[in-house]
Design a protein around this motif. Structure first.
Motif, PDB file in Angstrom:
ATOM      1  N   UNK A  75      -0.226   9.303   0.424  1.00 30.05           N
ATOM      2  CA  UNK A  75       1.161   8.924   0.706  1.00 30.05           C
ATOM      3  C   UNK A  75       2.095  10.091   0.419  1.00 30.05           C
ATOM      4  N   UNK A  76       1.867  10.783  -0.715  1.00 33.48           N
ATOM      5  CA  UNK A  76       2.692  11.935  -1.057  1.00 33.48           C
ATOM      6  C   UNK A  76       2.547  13.055  -0.041  1.00 33.48           C
ATOM      7  N   UNK A  77       1.336  13.236   0.471  1.00 36.96           N
ATOM      8  CA  UNK A  77       1.104  14.266   1.478  1.00 36.96           C
ATOM      9  C   UNK A  77       1.841  13.948   2.772  1.00 36.96           C
ATOM     10  N   UNK A  78       1.812  12.683   3.165  1.00 32.69           N
ATOM     11  CA  UNK A  78       2.508  12.287   4.379  1.00 32.69           C
ATOM     12  C   UNK A  78       4.024  12.353   4.205  1.00 32.69           C
ATOM     13  N   UNK A  79       4.494  12.201   2.964  1.00 32.86           N
ATOM     14  CA  UNK A  79       5.929  12.216   2.702  1.00 32.86           C
ATOM     15  C   UNK A  79       6.463  13.628   2.507  1.00 32.86           C
TER      16      UNK A  79
ATOM     17  N   UNK B 193       1.665   5.962   9.598  1.00 30.82           N
ATOM     18  CA  UNK B 193       0.567   6.132   8.638  1.00 30.82           C
ATOM     19  C   UNK B 193       1.035   5.848   7.211  1.00 30.82           C
ATOM     20  N   UNK B 194       2.228   6.351   6.876  1.00 28.76           N
ATOM     21  CA  UNK B 194       2.740   6.152   5.529  1.00 28.76           C
ATOM     22  C   UNK B 194       2.981   4.675   5.245  1.00 28.76           C
ATOM     23  N   UNK B 195       3.566   3.951   6.209  1.00 28.49           N
ATOM     24  CA  UNK B 195       3.790   2.514   6.027  1.00 28.49           C
ATOM     25  C   UNK B 195       2.473   1.778   5.858  1.00 28.49           C
ATOM     26  N   UNK B 196       1.489   2.162   6.641  1.00 26.64           N
ATOM     27  CA  UNK B 196       0.175   1.537   6.515  1.00 26.64           C
ATOM     28  C   UNK B 196      -0.423   1.759   5.138  1.00 26.64           C
ATOM     29  N   UNK B 197      -0.278   2.970   4.622  1.00 28.33           N
ATOM     30  CA  UNK B 197      -0.813   3.267   3.294  1.00 28.33           C
ATOM     31  C   UNK B 197      -0.049   2.498   2.229  1.00 28.33           C
ATOM     32  N   UNK B 198       1.279   2.342   2.402  1.00 26.10           N
ATOM     33  CA  UNK B 198       2.065   1.568   1.443  1.00 26.10           C
ATOM     34  C   UNK B 198       1.574   0.128   1.380  1.00 26.10           C
ATOM     35  N   UNK B 199       1.334  -0.464   2.549  1.00 29.49           N
ATOM     36  CA  UNK B 199       0.812  -1.838   2.572  1.00 29.49           C
ATOM     37  C   UNK B 199      -0.586  -1.899   1.957  1.00 29.49           C
ATOM     38  N   UNK B 200      -1.418  -0.921   2.297  1.00 30.74           N
ATOM     39  CA  UNK B 200      -2.775  -0.894   1.773  1.00 30.74           C
ATOM     40  C   UNK B 200      -2.770  -0.738   0.255  1.00 30.74           C
ATOM     41  N   UNK B 201      -1.897   0.149  -0.232  1.00 28.68           N
ATOM     42  CA  UNK B 201      -1.826   0.381  -1.669  1.00 28.68           C
ATOM     43  C   UNK B 201      -1.296  -0.857  -2.392  1.00 28.68           C
ATOM     44  N   UNK B 202      -0.282  -1.508  -1.816  1.00 28.48           N
ATOM     45  CA  UNK B 202       0.270  -2.708  -2.445  1.00 28.48           C
ATOM     46  C   UNK B 202      -0.776  -3.823  -2.513  1.00 28.48           C
ATOM     47  N   UNK B 203      -1.509  -4.014  -1.425  1.00 28.01           N
ATOM     48  CA  UNK B 203      -2.535  -5.058  -1.408  1.00 28.01           C
ATOM     49  C   UNK B 203      -3.658  -4.730  -2.381  1.00 28.01           C
TER      50      UNK B 203
END
Length: 554
Positions: A123-127, A223-233
């Protein structure tokens, strides 16, 4: 366990554990044990290699606790505990261990934390990674270049427009023939259309060039939004697994996983990690009988305030509210009534005004405005009024008074009247005045207090002043009498938040003098001397201005 030396006399030993949620001062034996622990925290003498310096860093203090217990042989001593981790450790010699199963936890937690770290790094890399930064830099450079090109073109087109305007003026004033004039105007029109076409072509070219970078950045966002959802879940799944690794025992010898005590909602973060649950579990584990509990704060206060080193606090409702009641099952506990509930019979609410749409009563101290969730708290103004008149089932309290507060309480008989009255108070078209005795000398004669409030997450019965996250709270005040070390004031709440008047009175940035009898924000455990003495509002149906008063009983 640490035994008391000398052993306390039988008369000094409590017969049963006091309510851990009660704000009452700790039992004398629990205070003695707590003071011994505080001496060790202050001067050393705990586990070797333990570094307590971090507790003095801003926001790094924590709750400690002691539990006075009786051993099977009758000797009395105490256990020590701390909330969360101490010096980066879950387990410290001389303190109660955590409630989770270390073996079960180690089987999944390291891998789960590694997965979350990997997702966080991605996520940090994508941001802010090199690729994302390069794309944003290129887009910024392109935007600047496009802007310069558009500005240059507009300046050129503006000059062309001025030349065409002058040419049209000359044609209008000249002696050219109609055919010549039409031909000249046609040429000028073509030049104008050419400028417009050039502008459209340039904007289209810019849009096409920009879309390449925007699409690339949009893909990164996806991609970042997907990772945020994945990380939250994944974080939720991991927390559920962590909660299942906590084994919560009770005095009957039963046990349940932490998650089951909060189902169907997940447990709040930190549930099961407070000092009190650890201490009770340690006592049950070794066959010790709990007698008295004391928890106190040590170190720097939280960043949001509300905790002072060495001060005793009751168990928190937010985390321990779902844990301790189960752990105490099978153990004789001296439960105190819920805050504000009177221990004995309470007078009937006196009707001050009533018509077809609304009702005003004088509420006695110690009576709830509306029914509580617990059966012992069902008695309330609403319950009594409905019992008196079965047809009053539609009664609604406009603004509830705290149980400890006496005085005028406004109720409506239908939702429309209720909404209209609440609008009046929200718009400050209605007014209410309270009277209170304060413990302390208030130097000024009148003023306005504006201190934002929020619920104390560690103890949800209390409110904290929080300039960052608190809700706006405004109180006007005026001194009406001074008597020795006490001050009598009139208070006008311009907002209506829980405990607003009590916090605004007690806080150093408010009046700096708690309401007499305020056990939560002061230190006095006598009756709370706070009374709703006047109500003024416009009747929603008749338009009459009603001014009602009830003199304070103190």
């Amino acid at each position: 366990m640490t035994y008391f030396e000398p052993q306390p006399a039988p008369a000094e030993v409590p017969l049963r554990l006091t309510d851990p949620f009660a704000p009452s001062p700790p039992h004398a034996l629990a205070r003695r044990a707590a003071e011994e622990l505080q001496r060790l925290l202050r001067h050393g003498g705990l586990a070797s290699g333990l570094d307590l310096g971090a507790l003095d860093a801003p926001g790094q203090g924590k709750m400690f606790g002691v539990l006075v217990v009786a051993a099977p042989d009758g000797r009395v001593g105490y256990l020590r505990g701390f909330s969360g981790m101490l010096d980066g450790r879950w387990e410290v010699d001389g303190f109660a261990p955590p409630l989770f199963d270390s073996i079960a936890r180690d089987a999944f937690l390291p891998a789960g934390e590694a997965e979350l770290r990997a997702l966080g790094e991605r996520h940090a890399e994508l941001t802010g990674g090199e690729g994302a930064l390069e794309l944003r830099a290129r887009l910024a450079e392109m935007t600047e270049r496009h802007g310069a090109a558009i500005a240059g073109m507009r300046a050129r087109h503006e000059a062309n427009r001025g030349l065409r305007h002058d040419a049209r003026q000359r044609l209008a004033n000249g002696e050219a023939g109609d055919d010549e004039r039409r031909a000249a105007l046609h040429t000028l029109g073509q030049e104008s259309r050419a400028d417009a076409a050039e502008r459209q072509q340039l904007e289209a070219a810019h849009q096409q060039e920009r879309e390449v970078l925007v699409s690339a950045l949009r893909a990164l966002d996806t991609q970042r939004t997907g990772i945020e959802h994945q990380r939250a879940e994944r974080s939720r799944q991991l927390w559920r697994q962590i909660a299942e690794s906590y084994v919560i025992p009770n005095a009957r010898g039963e046990s349940r996983p932490l998650g089951a005590l909060f189902a169907p909602e997940p447990p709040p973060g930190g549930a099961g990690d407070c000092a009190a649950p650890k201490l009770l579990a340690q006592a049950y584990r070794h066959g010790l009988r709990p007698l008295a509990l004391a928890e106190f704060w040590w170190g720097a206060p939280p960043l949001t305030g509300g905790r002072l080193a060495g001060v005793y606090y009751p168990a928190c409702r937010s985390k321990c509210g779902g844990v301790l009641p189960y752990m105490l099952e099978g153990l004789p506990v001296a439960l105190e009534p819920l805050p504000g509930a009177a221990p004995g019979p309470v007078d009937e609410p006196r009707i001050v005004y009533e018509d077809a749409w609304l009702l005003v009563v004088d509420k006695p101290r110690g009576l709830l405005s509306i029914p509580g969730r617990h059966e012992s708290s069902r008695d309330s103004v609403l319950v009594r009024l409905r019992r008196r008149d079965p047809e009053a089932s539609g009664l609604l309290v406009v603004h509830a008074l705290e149980p400890e507060t006496s005085g005028l309480l406004l109720l409506s008989k239908d939702p429309e009247t209720h909404a209209a009255l609440q609008r009046q108070f929200a718009r400050r078209e209605a007014d209410r005045r309270f009277v209170a005795w304060l413990d302390g000398h208030v130097a000024r004669d009148e003023g306005v207090i504006e201190l934002p409030l929020r619920t104390d997450r560690e103890d949800r019965r209390r409110q904290l002043v929080d300039p960052l996250h608190g809700k706006r709270a405004i109180t006007e005040w005026r001194v009406t009498q001074r008597s020795g070390s006490r001050t009598r004031v009139s208070l006008w709440p311009r907002t209506w938040l829980t405990h607003q008047l009590r916090v605004h009175a007690a806080h150093p940035l408010g009046l700096g003098a708690p309401v007499t009898g305020d056990r939560l924000y002061g230190g006095d455990d006598t009756h709370l001397l706070l009374h709703s003495e006047a109500l003024t509002f416009i009747h929603p149906h008749t338009g009459a201005r009603l001014e009602l008063e009830s003199p304070a009983p103190f």
